[in-house]
Design a protein around this motif. Sequence first.
Motif, PDB file in Angstrom:
ATOM      1  N   ARG A 265       1.190  -1.530   0.300  1.00 32.34           N
ATOM      2  CA  ARG A 265       0.059   0.154  -0.107  1.00 32.34           C
ATOM      3  C   ARG A 265       0.402   1.682   0.490  1.00 32.34           C
ATOM      4  O   ARG A 265       0.325   2.437  -0.551  1.00 32.34           O
ATOM      5  N   ASN A 270      -1.747   4.428  -6.887  1.00 30.48           N
ATOM      6  CA  ASN A 270      -3.462   4.310  -6.872  1.00 30.48           C
ATOM      7  C   ASN A 270      -3.483   3.689  -7.538  1.00 30.48           C
ATOM      8  O   ASN A 270      -2.923   2.385  -8.077  1.00 30.48           O
ATOM      9  N   ASP A 271      -5.176   2.749  -7.150  1.00 28.76           N
ATOM     10  CA  ASP A 271      -5.731   1.805  -7.601  1.00 28.76           C
ATOM     11  C   ASP A 271      -6.935   1.245  -7.892  1.00 28.76           C
ATOM     12  O   ASP A 271      -7.462   2.337  -7.349  1.00 28.76           O
ATOM     13  N   VAL A 272      -8.021   0.749  -8.665  1.00 27.50           N
ATOM     14  CA  VAL A 272      -8.556   0.794  -9.156  1.00 27.50           C
ATOM     15  C   VAL A 272      -9.596  -0.657  -8.998  1.00 27.50           C
ATOM     16  O   VAL A 272      -8.313  -1.464 -10.388  1.00 27.50           O
ATOM     17  N   LYS A 323     -11.226   5.687 -16.452  1.00 26.48           N
ATOM     18  CA  LYS A 323     -11.055   5.114 -15.121  1.00 26.48           C
ATOM     19  C   LYS A 323     -10.421   3.330 -14.881  1.00 26.48           C
ATOM     20  O   LYS A 323      -8.783   3.664 -13.725  1.00 26.48           O
ATOM     21  N   ASP A 372       4.200   4.120  -7.133  1.00 27.26           N
ATOM     22  CA  ASP A 372       4.639   5.436  -7.399  1.00 27.26           C
ATOM     23  C   ASP A 372       5.628   4.899  -7.561  1.00 27.26           C
ATOM     24  O   ASP A 372       7.176   4.712  -6.934  1.00 27.26           O
TER      25      ASP A 372
END
Length: 466
Positions: A265, A270-272, A323, A372
């Motif tokens: 984490r 970001n995650d989706v 998205k 990142d």
Amino acid sequence: MNRWDPVYLRYLKQTKFTFKFPTQILRKVASSFSGGTPSKEHPEYWNGNIPWASPKAVKEFYLSDTEDYITEKGLCSSSSKLAAPGSVLLVVRSGILQHTIPVSVCSVSMAINQDIKVLIPNDDVLPAFLGYYFIVFNEILLPRIVKHSTTVQSINSFELGKLPIPIPSLSIQKQIIEILDAAYAQKKEKDHQSEELLESINIYLLQSLNVDLVTDAEITLSDRIFYIRAKELLGRRFDPRKYSQKYKKIMRAIDASIYPKKSLREIVLNDVSGDWGLDDTVEDPDLISCLTIRGTEFDNKFNLNLDNNRTKFRKYKKASFNKIELNEKDILIEKSGGSEDQPVGRVAFIEKDMLDNYPLAFSNFIHRIRIDDKKAVPEYVFEYLRLMHNIKITEVMQTQTNGIRNLIMQEYFTQTILLPEPKKQEEIAIHAAQMRKRAFELQMEAEKIVSDAKVKVETMLLEDEQ
């Protein structure tokens, strides 16, 4: 009775092939019979000393063993029959018939089930030559003999019996068998080298990260026993694998590494979750059509296979697509699906050339993370997560409901990521990718050896096209 399927008749007209040698239809050169399955309700019918072949057994061309065995009583109490050594086994009912006709030649006597047909050629046709006939001309024969239904593909026995079988001299048949035997032996060796190289990637990564992983051979009976206080489980999910000594030893080995550690984490930008979108046939100029990645496209050995004929295109509204549009260096995680011997948590990496042909999205069974790059090298994180899946860390992060396995994403994001300095991360990722590339090249070399041998045999058997 003749077949009047218009697609089939058009195919016959468009694909004619003529042999250099006299031919005879299959039913005239080989007798045949099918088998059956002893009742599972009678344990005494099973686990005997008679090999019993079902479609899953027909993998090797020369078949000498099977996973399942039956007893003499099971053979006599069912419609299963014995195929003698030298019999040709042909799978006649299976989903694999969508693209392949599985065939084997018995090296020993074995019983067969109802989804296999045994072909016993006469003295003019060698068994291995007949078996290789189905392999060499697989693509031509499939549309001629396979019928499709709403359940599973099967072979049309009438059309099978009408297949033209070339009958060259026995010396030429032996020559063809030798060519293909040699090609498949070389393929097997290169495939073995490829598998060994793929397995060595795990070893390389563990050694590079100073992780001394406990092996299954080192797991004792006492290691399989664990104790835990009831109050430690209050409010938590209980999975015995998570509290096993084996799992704890793996985690201790990771924790003992000299490298800095962060949770997944902490390094994710970001995650989706994915979206299955709308059917590609929907007509709406405002919708975006793109290839939608599912677990089907995940390749356990390499990365993503986007060139297979099962890929799906779906349509999305622009807001939805924005998205889940995939970018270079995104990592995909299979969060639902899996199987008994394959936990969820497989990962894939989006490479630049994957984005050259069409936009990419991903289904609701897939989760995307974007690393990142100021905190970690994305290629390295991909290799690391794949390693964690390979050593089965993800097994303790899944639940199973209604036969579907689901990755518990909250737990997945808490897993420890070992983070050497960026330069070493890059070195590890590049070397692992090179090893995987070489393993892929070996596999392609293996396929080419067989492909070239098939072309050589086709040239020997077929008349030149006018």
